[in-house]
Design an enzyme around this catalytic site. Structure first.
Site, PDB file in Angstrom:
ATOM      1  N   CYS A 147     -33.708  14.672   4.207  1.00 29.81           N
ATOM      2  CA  CYS A 147     -34.173  14.998   5.384  1.00 29.81           C
ATOM      3  C   CYS A 147     -32.706  15.667   6.172  1.00 29.81           C
ATOM      4  O   CYS A 147     -32.812  16.015   7.328  1.00 29.81           O
ATOM      5  CB  CYS A 147     -34.645  13.750   6.257  1.00 29.81           C
ATOM      6  SG  CYS A 147     -36.187  13.339   5.593  1.00 29.81           S
ATOM      7  N   HIS A 181     -32.552  13.386  13.274  1.00 31.36           N
ATOM      8  CA  HIS A 181     -33.816  13.730  12.612  1.00 31.36           C
ATOM      9  C   HIS A 181     -34.767  12.683  13.355  1.00 31.36           C
ATOM     10  O   HIS A 181     -34.841  11.733  13.743  1.00 31.36           O
ATOM     11  CB  HIS A 181     -33.555  13.017  11.287  1.00 31.36           C
ATOM     12  CG  HIS A 181     -34.589  12.834  10.251  1.00 31.36           C
ATOM     13  ND1 HIS A 181     -35.731  13.964  10.144  1.00 31.36           N
ATOM     14  CD2 HIS A 181     -35.037  11.869   9.467  1.00 31.36           C
ATOM     15  CE1 HIS A 181     -36.494  13.436   9.359  1.00 31.36           C
ATOM     16  NE2 HIS A 181     -36.353  12.348   8.936  1.00 31.36           N
ATOM     17  N   ASN A 192     -42.719  13.540  12.088  1.00 30.02           N
ATOM     18  CA  ASN A 192     -41.629  13.535  11.478  1.00 30.02           C
ATOM     19  C   ASN A 192     -41.906  14.795  10.306  1.00 30.02           C
ATOM     20  O   ASN A 192     -42.747  14.811   9.266  1.00 30.02           O
ATOM     21  CB  ASN A 192     -41.502  12.352  10.707  1.00 30.02           C
ATOM     22  CG  ASN A 192     -40.270  12.432   9.521  1.00 30.02           C
ATOM     23  OD1 ASN A 192     -39.785  13.563   9.199  1.00 30.02           O
ATOM     24  ND2 ASN A 192     -39.628  11.344   9.384  1.00 30.02           N
TER      25      ASN A 192
END
Lengths: 321, 321
Positions: B106, B249, B278
């Site tokens: 990520c 994030h 996400n």
């Protein structure tokens, strides 16, 4: 850039497969494998890829402390997430060392070397470990004898640091180009969104290497000369006569032989293809470590790292060792 | 380092899936999805990942010419070989522009940003395009409602250049750490050597995301404070009070809310989770592009990019925009 490779590490798994053993599996004579592919034997991994990588790193470290950055530069991963670097760090028992992966197909090592140089030069890190470990055998398609005869498993590592002020080691030049017209010439088409392995009717062949060797060779031949010219110019060199040693990607017997036409004769080209095959991204650091440990590289030598990778991409780096 | 993000691009695929539509598939009430995961709707890709990426890049380029380096910074690939960057370049019609991938789960975008800064600063490139495009929906496991409720698809891009001498834009600090004790807390365990999808008895579940959210949260909480302190120190800032905007994030509602305890209040944190979910590595550049295009970032602002990724890794970058 004032960086140097201070150590290299080489690891080949214990299991060996000879041309005689492979021949019957792919319906080719051992002689065909040895002469056409140029591979008399290759090593086959029976261990996890991160363990191979860790072995190469440990051999490069030779008892010294861990680096402050770990780069995995390879294309056959342990798994999709996390990236392989994390598992290599776990295998090594490291905690807190940043770890990530660079995937530039067979050029991953030379891209990671440029990355390490840039990160050290801009003050992010002092000591970077780059490791390329590949399990190419996992994607061998016995019905594609050409690529199957080439591939092998192994790992190579290098430790990169800045150059002390009294020394001359440098990364003199780095050039890379990508020509997507070659995107489908070398492929593992599965293992992603395109032809996802969990879709209905998924074909296991999609997880195997497929390669159009002659088309790759032709496209590489079109562009490699000008890439090298640019590298020599950026490095302030006259041309191939100023290169002491070439560490090429171990693409194929034909690919290695063709370097002669670029002014790089056989005696200055490191060739470990016969004993290890094409270990994809691991080929370059394995060839580098092999030559280094055989005493073929001395400080001050001008070393050219050169290769092509699926894409089709090509890259050259010139170091003063 | 004297670099600046000169443009951003955002792309979300046209197909939308609401909490009401997802609820029955995962056996949860829409309210649970909206409050627990914090995701009211997400976009679902029906197009190739390289086309999503190309759209984000084109929007960032806004009619300007191509960059001299293309970085793909994501973890759901089009296929195993070549890496996704090649297909993005093909989609864009580029020929000769070097292209490769950075995979830091990520955190891929923020690592690619640091890489771009280092490559520009050391003279390799003048204009770098970074793009993160993810098809997270491909790995959704309807029997894991927690992660399934979170994931979405999308793409974000940024163009990075050096800063003109009259301007103040900088990358002030960058810190990353990896703690492999968290290697199995967030995983797609298949699609590599470990649990290879072509092995006999392969389980399609191995190609899906699995996440132990509470354990990730706990491990992140242990280390994020000291990571941020190091970033502030390197940037020459006093602490969170000197940050104008946070681009985190988009891990989860809980993860975003916890930033408050690190001195980063909600009004200074970009949160697009409710509308997009996400989107793994694409989350950060999507949040950045979203905030940029909404006029929330001005030149001179101090912008913090912050996140955790499978590994467990964590990273922070501080920019003067």
């Amino acid at each position: 850039m004032r960086i140097q490779i201070v150590a290299t590490g080489f690891y080949a798994p214990p299991k060996v497969e000879t041309a005689e053993e492979l021949g019957p599996k792919i319906g080719r004579e051992p002689e065909w494998i040895k002469t056409r592919a140029g591979v008399a034997k290759r090593h086959i991994a029976e261990e996890p890829v991160e363990r191979m990588a860790a072995q190469a790193v440990l051999r490069a470290m030779a008892g010294n402390g861990p680096p402050d950055l770990l780069l995995s530069a390879a294309l056959t991963p342990r798994q999709a997430v996390p990236d392989t670097s994390v598992f290599i760090a776990r295998e090594l028992g490291w905690n807190g060392v940043p770890a990530y992966s660079i995937h530039a197909t067979c050029l991953s090592f030379v891209v990671a070397l440029r990355h390490a140089a840039a990160m050290i030069t801009t003050g992010a890190h002092r000591r970077v470990a780059i490791v390329s470990a590949e399990v190419a055998s996992l994607g061998r398609d016995y019905e594609q004898p050409e690529s199957c005869a080439l591939l092998g498993d192994g790992a190579g590592a290098a430790i990169v640091e800045s150059t002390p002020t009294s020394k001359k080691s440098r990364l003199l030049a780095w050039v890379m180009r990508t020509y997507p017209e070659g995107a489908e010439l070398t492929q593992i088409p599965g293992a992603g969104q395109h032809r996802h392995p969990a879709r209905p009717g998924a074909n296991p062949k999609d997880l195997m290497f497929t390669m159009n060797g002659p088309a790759v060779y032709k496209l590489a031949r079109t562009h490699l000369g000008s890439l090298l010219d640019e590298a020599y110019t950026r490095a302030g060199l006259r041309g191939p006569q100023d290169i002491d040693l070439v560490i090429p990607h171990q693409a194929s017997a034909l690919g290695l032989a063709s370097l002669r036409r670029l002014g790089l004769p056989e005696e200055r080209v490191v060739n470990i293809l016969a004993d290890y095959g094409n270990c994809i991204a691991a080929s370059m650091p394995m060839a580098l470590a092999h030559a280094h440990q055989a005493g073929r590289i001395s400080r001050g030598d001008r070393v050219l790292l050169l290769g092509t990778g699926a894409g089709l991409s090509m890259a050259a780096a010139i170091l003063i060792w």
